[in-house]
Design an enzyme around this catalytic site. Structure first.
Site, short mmCIF file in Angstrom:
data_model
loop_
_atom_site.label_atom_id
_atom_site.label_comp_id
_atom_site.label_asym_id
_atom_site.label_seq_id
_atom_site.Cartn_x
_atom_site.Cartn_y
_atom_site.Cartn_z
N CYS A 1 -81.55 57.07 -74.83
CA CYS A 1 -81.79 56.67 -76.22
C CYS A 1 -83.30 56.60 -76.50
O CYS A 1 -83.96 57.62 -76.46
CB CYS A 1 -81.07 55.36 -76.52
SG CYS A 1 -80.77 55.09 -78.27
N HIS B 1 -75.21 56.04 -74.40
CA HIS B 1 -75.48 54.93 -73.49
C HIS B 1 -74.43 54.83 -72.38
O HIS B 1 -73.52 54.02 -72.46
CB HIS B 1 -75.49 53.61 -74.26
CG HIS B 1 -76.71 53.43 -75.12
ND1 HIS B 1 -77.90 52.95 -74.63
CD2 HIS B 1 -76.92 53.70 -76.42
CE1 HIS B 1 -78.80 52.90 -75.60
NE2 HIS B 1 -78.24 53.36 -76.71
N GLU C 1 -74.66 53.49 -69.60
CA GLU C 1 -74.74 52.19 -68.92
C GLU C 1 -73.82 51.15 -69.56
O GLU C 1 -73.58 50.10 -68.99
CB GLU C 1 -76.19 51.68 -68.89
CG GLU C 1 -76.75 51.12 -70.19
CD GLU C 1 -77.29 52.18 -71.16
OE1 GLU C 1 -76.94 53.36 -71.00
OE2 GLU C 1 -78.03 51.80 -72.08
#
Lengths: 222, 80
Positions: A86, A196, A198
């Site tokens: 990002c 994302h 994660e």
């Protein structure tokens, strides 16, 4: 595997990234502040997401000129794995470590939702735990993720297999050329992606489709 | 003191969604003659001293290294 997470004012996804790296690798990453001029000896450097310097000037532009980024560029040159997610992707581009630019979303809206990604190249140090063409779920949250490159650059990165993730099944949230969601550099050791992963690594997240990304990196640099 | 104005604009061929939105809004205000709108940035910069040649060289470097992203943007420098 040893990893480092870069921290800059305005980044706010660093804690999620630290949690993901800790959970998957069993070892907490070291954190490195923007003013550091040297990085510890690690296998992976991650620049997490957020809004470094309030997105002033251009997203990632000011962060990319901080001292730590010279150290990151040096490590990238040596072949150390570097991943930007990002705002981290925007910073890597502004630092000249990845080709192209990320512009304002075509809708002009901040987009925060789940998209589908197809693994366009499963033959990288980052994506080896996925199957080629595999479609995964992944959240996005950004205002400026609209990938742009001039025609020659685009042809080159497409031809070299540098496009690693594409938005799939009509979920392109930002107008990116060729549905590009993530790319690697020519050497294949620097990855930038807007989504994302994660935030999708354990059952409590509602899915684990991001986990193979981290496991693939671990396999490479274990 | 040298005063300079730097203008940064998107290269032609680079889609400018913000310019498009402004363009549509101007038409919505009944400015029917509006063709196209491109949005850019202006930087007013004061530089100490009176060496205009050095100031111009510095400004160019500022643009290349920070003020403009030359992948997508052009810049122009005017010293007043």
């Amino acid at each position: 595997m040893k990893s480092a997470v870069i921290q800059l004012p305005g980044l706010n996804r660093d804690r999620d990234m630290i949690a993901a790296l800790t959970k998957v690798s069993g070892k907490a990453p070291v954190t490195v502040w923007q003013t550091e001029t040297e990085l510890p000896d690690v296998d992976l450097i991650v620049i997490p997401g957020g809004f470094s310097y309030g997105d002033y000037l251009r997203c990632g532009a000011i962060a990319a000129r901080m001292p730590v980024m010279r150290a990151v560029a040096e490590k990238a040159k040596q072949g150390v794995l570097v991943m930007g997610v990002c705002n981290g992707f925007q910073i890597l581009m502004e630092a000249g470590l990845l080709p192209g630019a990320l512009m304002r979303n075509a809708s002009l809206k901040f987009v925060c939702r789940e998209v589908k990604l197809s693994v366009a190249n499963a033959n990288t140090a980052f994506t080896r735990a996925y199957a080629p063409g595999q479609v995964i779920r992944c959240p996005v949250a950004h205002h400026d993720g609209n990938f742009f490159a001039d025609p020659e650059t685009l042809a080159r990165i497409e031809g070299e297999g540098q496009v690693v993730f594409r938005y799939a099944e009509g979920t392109n949230p930002n107008g990116s050329i060729n549905d590009i969601a993530g790319i690697v550099n020519e050497a294949g050791n620097v990855l930038g992606l807007m989504p994302h992963p994660e935030n999708l690594i354990e059952a409590a997240h509602g899915g684990m489709d991001g986990r193979p990304l981290f496991e693939g990196i671990l396999g490479k640099a274990a | 003191m040298i005063k300079a104005r730097v203008i940064v604009t998107l290269k032609s061929g680079v889609l400018d969604p913000q310019g498009k939105a402004i363009e549509a809004a101007l038409r919505g205000l009944d400015f029917s003659g509006v063709g196209s709108v491109r949005q850019g940035k202006v930087f007013d910069i004061e530089i100490e001293g009176s060496d205009r040649a050095k100031a111009e060289a510095d400004l160019k470097e500022m643009c290349d290294r920070l003020l403009a992203n030359t992948v997508i943007e052009n810049y122009s420098i005017a010293i007043t």
